[in-house]
Design a protein around this motif. Sequence first.
Motif, PDB file in Angstrom:
ATOM      1  N   VAL A  29       0.857  -1.195   0.000  1.00 25.38           N
ATOM      2  CA  VAL A  29       0.000   0.000   0.000  1.00 25.38           C
ATOM      3  C   VAL A  29       0.890   1.241   0.000  1.00 25.38           C
ATOM      4  N   TRP A  30       0.677   2.116  -0.966  1.00 30.21           N
ATOM      5  CA  TRP A  30       1.444   3.382  -1.038  1.00 30.21           C
ATOM      6  C   TRP A  30       0.584   4.512  -0.469  1.00 30.21           C
ATOM      7  N   HIS A  31       1.201   5.337   0.358  1.00 35.16           N
ATOM      8  CA  HIS A  31       0.494   6.490   0.944  1.00 35.16           C
ATOM      9  C   HIS A  31       1.036   7.765   0.297  1.00 35.16           C
ATOM     10  N   GLU A  32       0.130   8.594  -0.209  1.00 33.16           N
ATOM     11  CA  GLU A  32       0.562   9.894  -0.720  1.00 33.16           C
ATOM     12  C   GLU A  32       0.823  10.805   0.471  1.00 33.16           C
ATOM     13  N   CYS A  33       1.876  11.564   0.387  1.00 32.58           N
ATOM     14  CA  CYS A  33       2.249  12.417   1.527  1.00 32.58           C
ATOM     15  C   CYS A  33       2.594  13.820   1.056  1.00 32.58           C
ATOM     16  N   HIS A  34       1.818  14.795   1.497  1.00 34.78           N
ATOM     17  CA  HIS A  34       2.090  16.183   1.129  1.00 34.78           C
ATOM     18  C   HIS A  34       2.039  17.113   2.327  1.00 34.78           C
ATOM     19  N   SER A  35       2.086  16.524   3.540  1.00 32.72           N
ATOM     20  CA  SER A  35       2.049  17.405   4.716  1.00 32.72           C
ATOM     21  C   SER A  35       3.002  16.891   5.777  1.00 32.72           C
ATOM     22  N   VAL A  36       3.414  17.799   6.643  1.00 33.06           N
ATOM     23  CA  VAL A  36       4.297  17.430   7.754  1.00 33.06           C
ATOM     24  C   VAL A  36       3.584  16.430   8.662  1.00 33.06           C
ATOM     25  N   GLU A  37       2.321  16.694   8.935  1.00 38.02           N
ATOM     26  CA  GLU A  37       1.584  15.797   9.839  1.00 38.02           C
ATOM     27  C   GLU A  37       1.552  14.374   9.303  1.00 38.02           C
ATOM     28  N   ALA A  51      17.025   3.904   9.145  1.00 37.93           N
ATOM     29  CA  ALA A  51      17.707   5.170   9.433  1.00 37.93           C
ATOM     30  C   ALA A  51      17.906   6.048   8.198  1.00 37.93           C
ATOM     31  N   PRO A  52      18.498   5.532   7.112  1.00 40.77           N
ATOM     32  CA  PRO A  52      18.679   6.433   5.961  1.00 40.77           C
ATOM     33  C   PRO A  52      17.368   6.895   5.332  1.00 40.77           C
ATOM     34  N   LEU A  53      16.419   5.984   5.233  1.00 46.19           N
ATOM     35  CA  LEU A  53      15.192   6.309   4.484  1.00 46.19           C
ATOM     36  C   LEU A  53      14.350   7.362   5.184  1.00 46.19           C
ATOM     37  N   ILE A  54      14.354   7.323   6.513  1.00 45.40           N
ATOM     38  CA  ILE A  54      13.575   8.307   7.274  1.00 45.40           C
ATOM     39  C   ILE A  54      14.049   9.719   6.918  1.00 45.40           C
ATOM     40  N   GLY A  55      15.365   9.892   6.897  1.00 44.29           N
ATOM     41  CA  GLY A  55      15.919  11.215   6.561  1.00 44.29           C
ATOM     42  C   GLY A  55      15.578  11.626   5.140  1.00 44.29           C
ATOM     43  N   LEU A  56      15.614  10.676   4.222  1.00 45.18           N
ATOM     44  CA  LEU A  56      15.331  10.995   2.817  1.00 45.18           C
ATOM     45  C   LEU A  56      13.857  11.331   2.613  1.00 45.18           C
ATOM     46  N   GLY A  57      12.978  10.582   3.282  1.00 43.06           N
ATOM     47  CA  GLY A  57      11.548  10.870   3.155  1.00 43.06           C
ATOM     48  C   GLY A  57      11.216  12.254   3.691  1.00 43.06           C
ATOM     49  N   ALA A  58      11.777  12.566   4.843  1.00 41.36           N
ATOM     50  CA  ALA A  58      11.538  13.893   5.440  1.00 41.36           C
ATOM     51  C   ALA A  58      12.099  14.990   4.530  1.00 41.36           C
ATOM     52  N   SER A  59      13.252  14.739   3.949  1.00 34.17           N
ATOM     53  CA  SER A  59      13.892  15.742   3.072  1.00 34.17           C
ATOM     54  C   SER A  59      13.064  15.996   1.822  1.00 34.17           C
ATOM     55  N   ASN A  80      12.205  21.181  12.000  1.00 29.06           N
ATOM     56  CA  ASN A  80      12.295  20.893  13.438  1.00 29.06           C
ATOM     57  C   ASN A  80      11.349  19.767  13.846  1.00 29.06           C
ATOM     58  N   GLU A  81      10.125  19.820  13.333  1.00 27.88           N
ATOM     59  CA  GLU A  81       9.137  18.799  13.729  1.00 27.88           C
ATOM     60  C   GLU A  81       9.521  17.427  13.212  1.00 27.88           C
ATOM     61  N   LEU A  82      10.000  17.365  11.989  1.00 30.47           N
ATOM     62  CA  LEU A  82      10.376  16.069  11.404  1.00 30.47           C
ATOM     63  C   LEU A  82      11.601  15.503  12.114  1.00 30.47           C
ATOM     64  N   GLU A  83      12.540  16.373  12.457  1.00 28.64           N
ATOM     65  CA  GLU A  83      13.760  15.936  13.132  1.00 28.64           C
ATOM     66  C   GLU A  83      13.457  15.293  14.483  1.00 28.64           C
ATOM     67  N   ALA A  84      12.364  15.742  15.104  1.00 30.08           N
ATOM     68  CA  ALA A  84      12.034  15.266  16.455  1.00 30.08           C
ATOM     69  C   ALA A  84      11.260  13.947  16.457  1.00 30.08           C
ATOM     70  N   THR A  85      10.963  13.402  15.287  1.00 29.14           N
ATOM     71  CA  THR A  85      10.076  12.220  15.252  1.00 29.14           C
ATOM     72  C   THR A  85      10.733  10.971  15.850  1.00 29.14           C
ATOM     73  N   ARG A  86      12.049  10.782  15.571  1.00 27.05           N
ATOM     74  CA  ARG A  86      12.739   9.590  16.097  1.00 27.05           C
ATOM     75  C   ARG A  86      14.149  10.015  16.496  1.00 27.05           C
ATOM     76  N   PRO A  87      14.505   9.868  17.773  1.00 28.79           N
ATOM     77  CA  PRO A  87      15.724  10.484  18.320  1.00 28.79           C
ATOM     78  C   PRO A  87      17.024   9.708  18.086  1.00 28.79           C
ATOM     79  N   THR A  88      16.957   8.443  17.719  1.00 28.43           N
ATOM     80  CA  THR A  88      18.184   7.639  17.721  1.00 28.43           C
ATOM     81  C   THR A  88      18.938   7.706  16.401  1.00 28.43           C
ATOM     82  N   ALA A  89      18.242   7.583  15.307  1.00 30.67           N
ATOM     83  CA  ALA A  89      18.905   7.528  13.992  1.00 30.67           C
ATOM     84  C   ALA A  89      19.479   8.892  13.648  1.00 30.67           C
ATOM     85  N   VAL A  90      20.785   8.947  13.462  1.00 28.98           N
ATOM     86  CA  VAL A  90      21.428  10.247  13.225  1.00 28.98           C
ATOM     87  C   VAL A  90      21.273  10.688  11.771  1.00 28.98           C
TER      88      VAL A  90
END
Length: 341
Positions: A29-37, A51-59, A80-90
Motif C-alpha cells: 500500500v502506497w500512501h501519498e504524503c504532502h504534509s508534515v503531519e 535510518a537512511p530512508l527516514i531522513g530521505l523521506g523527510a527531506s 524541526n518537527e520532522l527531526e524530532a520524530t525519532r531520536p536515535t537515527a542520526v
Amino acid sequence: MQNLIASSLKYENGTLNVLDQYLLPHQQVWHECHSVETMKELIVSLKIRGAPLIGLGASLLVAHLAEQGATKAALGAAINELEATRPTAVNLMHCMAALRKALKQSDFVTNIVATAERLFIEDIELCERMATRGAELINSGDNILTHCNTGALATAGIGTALGVIYKAQQQHGNIHVWVDETRPLLQGGRLTAFELERWQVPYTLICDNMAASLMAAGRVDKIVVGADRIAANGDFANKVGTYNLAVLAHFHDIPFYVVAPLTTLDTQTTCGSDIAIEQRSSAEVRGLSGSFGTALWAPTHANVYNPAFDVTPAKLVTAWVLDTGVYDKNDVESGALTALK
Ligand SMILES: CSC[C@H]1O[C@H](OP(=O)(O)O)[C@H](O)[C@@H]1O
C-alpha cells in the motif's frame, strides 16, 4: 524537483509516495504524503522506517513544501518537527541539518530542492560502496546472520548490511542467510525475508532466541548488521537485540560487522551511553495487528519495556564497514575513524 524512485519511497511528477512497510509483506500500500503531519505519522508508526530512508523521506517532503511556496518560517518549523520524530537515527538529523543550511540561502527553494535530490542520489551511491567493501569480507559458502531490515526498503539504494549480503551473493552464488525475525515489529521476518526472496538469496527465518544455539552449533560464519548511530568511540546503536548478537559472537569467536554510511558516525556523541534510545509503545510487545491479522498474546495491562534500539560497545565489533572503507579497532582507537568527518 526531479523524479526520485526507491523501493519504498518515490517522488514522481510532483507527488510524494511512501510504501507502507508496516503492512508488508502481505499488502503493498502506497500512501501519498504532502504534509508534515502525514510524514510525522508515517515515520512514528514505522510505515516509513530505516535510518537512511527516514531522513530521505523527510527531506523530500520539505523540498516539496518549498516548491509549493511554503514560507521560510514554515519550512524551518517543518524541519524541526520532522527531526524530532525519532531520536536515535542520526541520518535524520544529518538530512535536516543539510536542509537548515540550504534554508539560510537567499534562493532557499532552489537550494533545498538541490539538497534533497543530492541526499537521495548520494544514498544510492553510498549503498553500492558499502556493499562492495563489505562483500570482500564474505567467503564463498558463508552462513551469515543478520538482524532487523537494512535493505532496499530502508535506503534509497540496495541497503547497508543487506546490501553487503546481496553483493556477496552476486559474487559467490552460495551464500545462506539466517534472518532474525526481530521482535517486536518483525522487520526481519516481514521485510528482510521479503527482500531476500525478491533477490533470490537463500535464507532461513529464525526467532531471535534461536541465534545462540545456531552459533554454538557452528552454523553461523559471520554476523552483519546495520546501525542507527555510531558514536565517536565506535560504540553503536542498532535495533534492539543487536547487543545480544554481539555478545554471543564474541563468546563464539564469530566475526561481527556493522555496516553504515559515514553519515551514521556522529562524532558529537562521545560514546554509546550518550545515544538517546527511542522508547516505543507497550502495545507493540503485547500483541500486533496489521495485514497479518491481529494477535494479542499478553495480558491487556501487562507492564512492558520496549526500547527500539540497544547499544553495542566497540570492543565487540570486528570491523566497521563504511562507504569510505573498512575499519578495525585500531582505526577507532587511533582516531582514524573520527578523522574521516
Ligand atoms: C539501514 S536501516 C538501519 C537501521 O534502522 C532500523 O531501525 P527501524 O526499523 O526502527 O527504523 C534498524 O535499526 C536498522 O539496522
